[in-house]
Design a protein around this motif. Structure first.
Motif, PDB file in Angstrom:
ATOM      1  N   LEU A 151       0.914  -1.032  -0.041  1.00 43.53           N
ATOM      2  CA  LEU A 151       0.622  -0.080  -0.263  1.00 43.53           C
ATOM      3  C   LEU A 151       1.303   0.947   0.242  1.00 43.53           C
ATOM      4  N   GLY A 152       0.552   2.469  -0.557  1.00 42.90           N
ATOM      5  CA  GLY A 152       1.412   3.053  -1.175  1.00 42.90           C
ATOM      6  C   GLY A 152       2.283   3.721  -1.549  1.00 42.90           C
ATOM      7  N   MET A 153       2.952   2.160  -2.795  1.00 36.82           N
ATOM      8  CA  MET A 153       4.046   2.733  -3.455  1.00 36.82           C
ATOM      9  C   MET A 153       4.124   2.671  -4.633  1.00 36.82           C
ATOM     10  N   PRO A 154       4.989   4.124  -4.810  1.00 38.55           N
ATOM     11  CA  PRO A 154       4.839   4.655  -6.033  1.00 38.55           C
ATOM     12  C   PRO A 154       5.171   4.006  -8.021  1.00 38.55           C
ATOM     13  N   VAL A 155       4.490   4.258  -8.443  1.00 32.18           N
ATOM     14  CA  VAL A 155       4.257   3.844 -10.096  1.00 32.18           C
ATOM     15  C   VAL A 155       5.494   4.436 -10.636  1.00 32.18           C
ATOM     16  N   GLY A 205       1.393   6.995 -10.622  1.00 29.17           N
ATOM     17  CA  GLY A 205       0.486   6.625  -9.649  1.00 29.17           C
ATOM     18  C   GLY A 205       1.133   5.804  -8.646  1.00 29.17           C
ATOM     19  N   THR A 206       0.376   5.248  -7.223  1.00 33.47           N
ATOM     20  CA  THR A 206       0.279   4.945  -6.251  1.00 33.47           C
ATOM     21  C   THR A 206      -0.341   4.012  -6.164  1.00 33.47           C
ATOM     22  N   VAL A 207      -0.435   2.895  -5.479  1.00 33.05           N
ATOM     23  CA  VAL A 207      -0.671   2.131  -4.974  1.00 33.05           C
ATOM     24  C   VAL A 207      -1.971   2.264  -3.688  1.00 33.05           C
ATOM     25  N   ALA A 208      -2.477   1.973  -4.432  1.00 36.52           N
ATOM     26  CA  ALA A 208      -4.227   2.230  -3.002  1.00 36.52           C
ATOM     27  C   ALA A 208      -5.091   0.981  -2.621  1.00 36.52           C
ATOM     28  N   VAL A 209      -5.048  -0.264  -2.871  1.00 35.41           N
ATOM     29  CA  VAL A 209      -5.323  -1.585  -2.705  1.00 35.41           C
ATOM     30  C   VAL A 209      -4.351  -2.067  -2.767  1.00 35.41           C
ATOM     31  N   VAL A 210      -4.146  -3.178  -1.929  1.00 34.32           N
ATOM     32  CA  VAL A 210      -3.793  -4.751  -1.917  1.00 34.32           C
ATOM     33  C   VAL A 210      -4.724  -5.375  -1.276  1.00 34.32           C
ATOM     34  N   ASP A 211      -4.147  -6.862  -1.922  1.00 32.13           N
ATOM     35  CA  ASP A 211      -5.493  -7.948  -1.260  1.00 32.13           C
ATOM     36  C   ASP A 211      -4.016  -9.097  -1.352  1.00 32.13           C
ATOM     37  N   ASP A 224      -4.319 -12.168   0.114  1.00 32.63           N
ATOM     38  CA  ASP A 224      -4.854 -13.208   0.040  1.00 32.63           C
ATOM     39  C   ASP A 224      -5.656 -13.961  -1.140  1.00 32.63           C
ATOM     40  N   ASN A 225      -5.927 -13.086  -2.232  1.00 34.97           N
ATOM     41  CA  ASN A 225      -6.282 -13.216  -3.769  1.00 34.97           C
ATOM     42  C   ASN A 225      -4.869 -12.653  -4.538  1.00 34.97           C
ATOM     43  N   ASP A 226      -4.741 -12.064  -3.902  1.00 29.62           N
ATOM     44  CA  ASP A 226      -2.586 -11.792  -5.225  1.00 29.62           C
ATOM     45  C   ASP A 226      -3.256 -10.921  -6.140  1.00 29.62           C
ATOM     46  N   PHE A 227      -3.940  -9.675  -5.580  1.00 31.22           N
ATOM     47  CA  PHE A 227      -3.947  -8.297  -6.580  1.00 31.22           C
ATOM     48  C   PHE A 227      -3.936  -6.810  -6.129  1.00 31.22           C
ATOM     49  N   ALA A 228      -3.817  -5.995  -6.708  1.00 33.04           N
ATOM     50  CA  ALA A 228      -3.406  -4.837  -6.287  1.00 33.04           C
ATOM     51  C   ALA A 228      -3.943  -3.692  -7.162  1.00 33.04           C
ATOM     52  N   VAL A 229      -4.979  -2.759  -6.980  1.00 33.15           N
ATOM     53  CA  VAL A 229      -5.260  -1.792  -6.924  1.00 33.15           C
ATOM     54  C   VAL A 229      -4.735  -0.507  -7.833  1.00 33.15           C
ATOM     55  N   ILE A 230      -3.979   0.136  -8.991  1.00 33.39           N
ATOM     56  CA  ILE A 230      -3.200   1.001  -8.564  1.00 33.39           C
ATOM     57  C   ILE A 230      -3.898   2.722  -9.282  1.00 33.39           C
ATOM     58  N   GLU A 231      -3.887   3.848  -8.626  1.00 32.41           N
ATOM     59  CA  GLU A 231      -4.862   5.099  -8.374  1.00 32.41           C
ATOM     60  C   GLU A 231      -3.702   6.058  -9.594  1.00 32.41           C
ATOM     61  N   PHE A 232      -4.031   6.176 -10.782  1.00 34.69           N
ATOM     62  CA  PHE A 232      -3.282   6.558 -12.019  1.00 34.69           C
ATOM     63  C   PHE A 232      -3.738   8.370 -11.716  1.00 34.69           C
ATOM     64  N   ASP A 233      -2.619   8.697 -12.196  1.00 36.49           N
ATOM     65  CA  ASP A 233      -2.088  10.493 -12.161  1.00 36.49           C
ATOM     66  C   ASP A 233      -2.759  10.382 -13.708  1.00 36.49           C
ATOM     67  N   ARG A 234      -4.036  11.285 -13.846  1.00 36.69           N
ATOM     68  CA  ARG A 234      -4.320  11.537 -14.784  1.00 36.69           C
ATOM     69  C   ARG A 234      -4.135  12.615 -15.899  1.00 36.69           C
ATOM     70  N   THR A 235      -2.701  13.269 -15.143  1.00 36.45           N
ATOM     71  CA  THR A 235      -2.024  14.311 -15.746  1.00 36.45           C
ATOM     72  C   THR A 235      -1.127  14.156 -16.100  1.00 36.45           C
ATOM     73  N   LYS A 236      -0.669  12.589 -16.152  1.00 34.70           N
ATOM     74  CA  LYS A 236       0.916  11.777 -16.753  1.00 34.70           C
ATOM     75  C   LYS A 236       0.258  10.121 -17.081  1.00 34.70           C
ATOM     76  N   VAL A 237      -0.932   9.692 -17.107  1.00 30.10           N
ATOM     77  CA  VAL A 237      -0.892   8.650 -18.171  1.00 30.10           C
ATOM     78  C   VAL A 237      -2.191   9.193 -19.408  1.00 30.10           C
ATOM     79  N   THR A 238      -1.463   7.943 -20.747  1.00 30.29           N
ATOM     80  CA  THR A 238      -2.863   8.115 -21.892  1.00 30.29           C
ATOM     81  C   THR A 238      -2.440   6.429 -21.884  1.00 30.29           C
ATOM     82  N   PRO A 239      -4.599   6.565 -21.429  1.00 28.63           N
ATOM     83  CA  PRO A 239      -4.437   4.592 -20.837  1.00 28.63           C
ATOM     84  C   PRO A 239      -4.957   4.130 -22.642  1.00 28.63           C
ATOM     85  N   VAL A 240      -4.665   3.159 -22.937  1.00 34.54           N
ATOM     86  CA  VAL A 240      -4.946   2.732 -24.582  1.00 34.54           C
ATOM     87  C   VAL A 240      -5.349   0.960 -24.435  1.00 34.54           C
ATOM     88  N   ARG A 241      -6.133   1.069 -25.078  1.00 36.30           N
ATOM     89  CA  ARG A 241      -6.621  -1.010 -25.158  1.00 36.30           C
ATOM     90  C   ARG A 241      -5.775  -2.020 -25.454  1.00 36.30           C
TER      91      ARG A 241
END
Length: 234
Positions: free
Chosen positions: A75-79, A90-96, A98-115
């Motif tokens: 939790l809280g790691m910079p990305v 971005g920053t790690v906002a959630v870590v689980d 037990d179920n082995d996943f993490a959620v990263i919250e991205f800085d929208r001014t720094k990231v262009t998301p693509v499919r």
């Protein structure tokens, strides 16, 4: 190795994390620099662990978020991107763990998301794969490859995919639908010692990779109600 909560088997996740040399870390971003990120992009967590992004999208609060493997993060790691000079994105906002996943919250001014990243195109969330299906994965270390699903007993599945250090968190797709998150592979035991699968990528048959069904991960995130809940893909 970790014994994954619901999995009931020991998965060799240590072999799915790469240590990143600090000397190669991207520097500070300028106002014009944006990181292009999608499922299959390499990420650096806390300046040392290199893993792979599962996907990028938006949550119920319209935050830009991404997913990766939980054993990569705290939790809280910079990305940062592992190749693009955009600084902390971005920053790690959630870590689980037990179920082995993490959620990263991205800085929208720094990231262009693509499919699409390389051959991996994510146009939505798919149903869990079945034995005999051909799935594909994208990892920042071993790249893109496809293989048959051997076993899908419940909330996870194993398939004939290559998983090497740094591939953890990579997307597993069926067609253009995201169906899983790569978390490593079951270790090969030789004379009582678990060894890394040296045949991965060099032989037709090698130690199967393990992935968690993406619907299970999204369900756990929704139950938490926090960052990432209500995730919708691009």
């Amino acid at each position: 190795m970790v014994a994954m909560g619901k999995l009931g088997i020991r998965v060799l996740v240590a072999a799915a994390i790469a240590v990143f040399a600090p000397s190669g870390l991207p520097g500070n971003a300028t106002a014009a620099q944006m990181a292009i990120m999608g499922g299959g992009s390499g990420i650096v967590l806390d300046g040392r662990a290199v893993c792979t992004l599962t996907t990028v999208g938006y949550d119920h609060a319209d935050r830009m978020v991404g997913l990766t493997a939980g054993h990569c993060a705290e939790l809280g790691m910079p990305v940062q991107s592992d190749t693009q000079q955009a600084g902390v994105i971005g920053t790690v906002a959630v870590v689980d763990h037990d179920n082995d996943f993490a959620v990263i919250e991205f800085d929208r001014t720094k990231v262009t998301p693509v499919r699409q990243v390389a051959q991996t195109l994510i146009n939505g969330i798919g149903v869990p794969p079945r034995p005999g299906d051909i799935v594909c994965k994208n990892g920042r270390t071993s790249g893109f490859d496809c293989g048959v699903v051997w076993d899908a007993p419940g909330w996870w599945f194993q398939s004939q995919l290559c998983s090497r250090p740094g591939d953890s968190g990579g997307p597993v797709t069926l067609g253009d639908r995201l169906v899983g998150m790569n978390v490593g592979h079951i270790g090969v035991v030789v004379l009582g010692v678990t060894v890394v699968d040296a045949a991965c990528g060099t032989a037709v048959v090698h130690d199967p990779a393990v992935a968690i069904e993406i619907g299970v991960i999204l369900g756990e995130i929704d139950r938490s109600g926090g960052v990432g809940a209500g995730f919708r893909p691009l």
